[in-house]
Write an enzyme that holds these catalytic residues in place. Sequence first.
Site, PDB file in Angstrom:
ATOM      1  N   GLU A  25       0.817  -1.216   0.000  1.00 16.51           N
ATOM      2  CA  GLU A  25       0.000   0.000   0.000  1.00 16.51           C
ATOM      3  C   GLU A  25       0.851   1.266   0.000  1.00 16.51           C
ATOM      4  O   GLU A  25       0.545   2.241  -0.692  1.00 16.51           O
ATOM      5  CB  GLU A  25      -0.908   0.001   1.234  1.00 16.51           C
ATOM      6  N   ASP A  26       1.951   1.263   0.765  1.00 22.50           N
ATOM      7  CA  ASP A  26       2.692   2.502   1.021  1.00 22.50           C
ATOM      8  C   ASP A  26       4.009   2.646   0.264  1.00 22.50           C
ATOM      9  O   ASP A  26       4.666   3.675   0.377  1.00 22.50           O
ATOM     10  CB  ASP A  26       2.995   2.629   2.526  1.00 22.50           C
TER      11      ASP A  26
END
Length: 747
Positions: free
Chosen positions: A96-97
């Site tokens: 996600e990051d």
Amino acid sequence: MAAPLVMTQEQLEQENIEITRRYKEMLKNTYVTLSDDDKKLIRKAFDLAVEAHKDQRRKTGEPYIYHPIAVAKIVADEIGLGATSIAAALMHDVVEDTDYTIEDIEKLFGKKIAKIIDGLTKISVLNKQDVSIQSENYKKLLLTLSEDVRVILIKIADRLHNMRTLESMREDKQLKIASETIFIYAPLAHRMGLYNIKSELEDLSLKYTKPEEYYAIERKLTETKEDRAKYIKDFIKSLKEKLDEEGLDFEIKGRSKSINSIYRKMVKQGIPFEEVYDLFAIRIIYRSDRKNEKFLAWKIYSMVTDIYIPNPKRMRDWITHPKSTGYESLHVTVMGPEARWIEVQIRSERMDEVAEMGIAAHYKYKENYNEEDTKVDEWIHQVREMLEQEDTKDAIEFMDSFQFNLYSKEIYVFTPKGDLHSLPKGASSLDFAYAIHTNVGDRCLGAKVNGKLYPLSYKLQSGDQVEIITSSQQKPKIEWLEYAITSKARSKIKASLNSDKRKVADEGKEILMRKLRHLKVDFSEQTVNQLQQFFKLNSSQDLFYNVAIGVIDNNELRKYVDNNTGFTGLFNRFRKSTFSSSPSKPKPQEIVDKTKLDSLVFGNDEERLNYEMATCCSPIPGDKVYGFITVSKGIKVHKVDCPNSVSLQANYAYRIIKAKWIDSSQQEFKALIVLEGLDRPGMVSDITLVVSKNNALNMHSINLSEEAGVFNGKITLSVKNKSQLEEVMKELEKIEGIQTVKRTYKN
């Protein structure tokens, strides 16, 4: 996440030492014994996570990697999962990051870990969209959770660490996250058998949703700690002597009830803290082989009740019939010294481990474990069935049903052949029929309970023996929904009732898409949700159905378009003003004369807007309040501790705005002044001196530009009234070189 910080080499080295220390601490007390291959897998995941998150920081300013390590530690120690889950926890935010993809994870770690991380990533992405629990997206979130039990457990660990560090978030975020936690994650932890985590999540949620009540109970528990410790010591003394005489291998623990459970009891019974009699429980944990576990439990029970008088109404036998979560224990409430009721829990070491570690211990002790056979997997299968039923698009009812099935107490009912079935408390004979099989439920006419004929609405009691009477001519009826409470029964009844309606609704959906296109409105999930709310319908299927049969015609849709423009404008305006600002450090609490508070302002810009007081909690000036943007009635003002607050925060956080009581005579307004004149040395100093002389003024910004000796300037001030503004403008006009001073309304 905060922006990267510039750090010295020494600071970086210290952080690296701390990261390594936390990693070793995480591995030190793992519940599952790790092999060398397990340790290699975890180290590989750790190295990748450290590299991926190296430039990222949490809102606290700490390195971001502290968070995945903490989540992995909860997974390893407090939930008790193995190497696969620990590795997935370390990498749960990587996709996600960072620049890593699911494909990268699959190449490096295989399909199993990649699938878990993919599920966790989908949940995080949905959460960042400010997902309302009353939306189709939240059901997608739950569907993702139910793909693999480890996704649920790692997500619970992630939420627990976020709750433990919630103080670094803005107040509105704290309320949203805490409300969401009590609404969904605490019940999920309960359903997974993680009672310690469930209690901590509930306590932390209470800390942020009702801080005054939380700290008041915490303070009183601290004040009475010594008295409780002495009482427990006296209570245990004679009990220990009797158990020692029998040569039993055991230990006795005393523990306080959770703050949330004490608060719930105070509210439910309408009593103060001092009148809550069972503030703590005694736990007797004995060592035994599997063969003698039950025998010893009842033997200890007999010894306890020989010394202390039991309360027959408070006896709970979860050894003969364990809870669906796998929980086993004997609970008996006895009259202790000073005529005080005390709960005593009796369980073996194995039972205690299952109670503490939940599903992980259940798997550990289950011989020839087969995933398909466990009660948890059966429950997950039911969740997926609920989510995938098209007729469960009534999101509000779905969430109520989902939460009910997570938290409900259980009863035990027998078939005519003596087979045992577990049902939620309050279940009817109709629920029992569907628990046996969908066809039995669809065709049932009535039930014989303990040999006597009863209607389908009859509420069953633990120990009932039930025979279902069926007919091939019978079909589900709409009134069955009035007394079916289990999600399985309700979803099957609706599926049968709605099969024809669904066909009509499908046609209605196509008609609605055409009509909206003609009105130049995009057909989207947001539009469908707004239409549902506008026409006060329970589900998108009802919306499409009403369009198909002509109840919602072109005129009705035009009304929606006209009304929705105003609501959307208000909603977007406050979504931006209330939630887009960066977090700031808490300000020292101001001493306010509450007798002078007479007006409300809203949002970060403290604007005056029309509002109504909510009748459910009737706020008065000085109460802690917030605004809730309704679809058709503007802003409703609720107290922070309103009975509906948790539900509103969890379900509609994106429609909540800050509200603040003010003394209208002291309110400040922003004003923009434009200056023009001939530039000279010291001009800026003279302008700021005029403003600073007036202590009542606050200058937000000053911007001066000069070209060929002529300057233009803009000053933003906070003033209490027009006369104060005019006074400062006159003072500015007196400054040498300034030719014009004007107030403007444009930046």
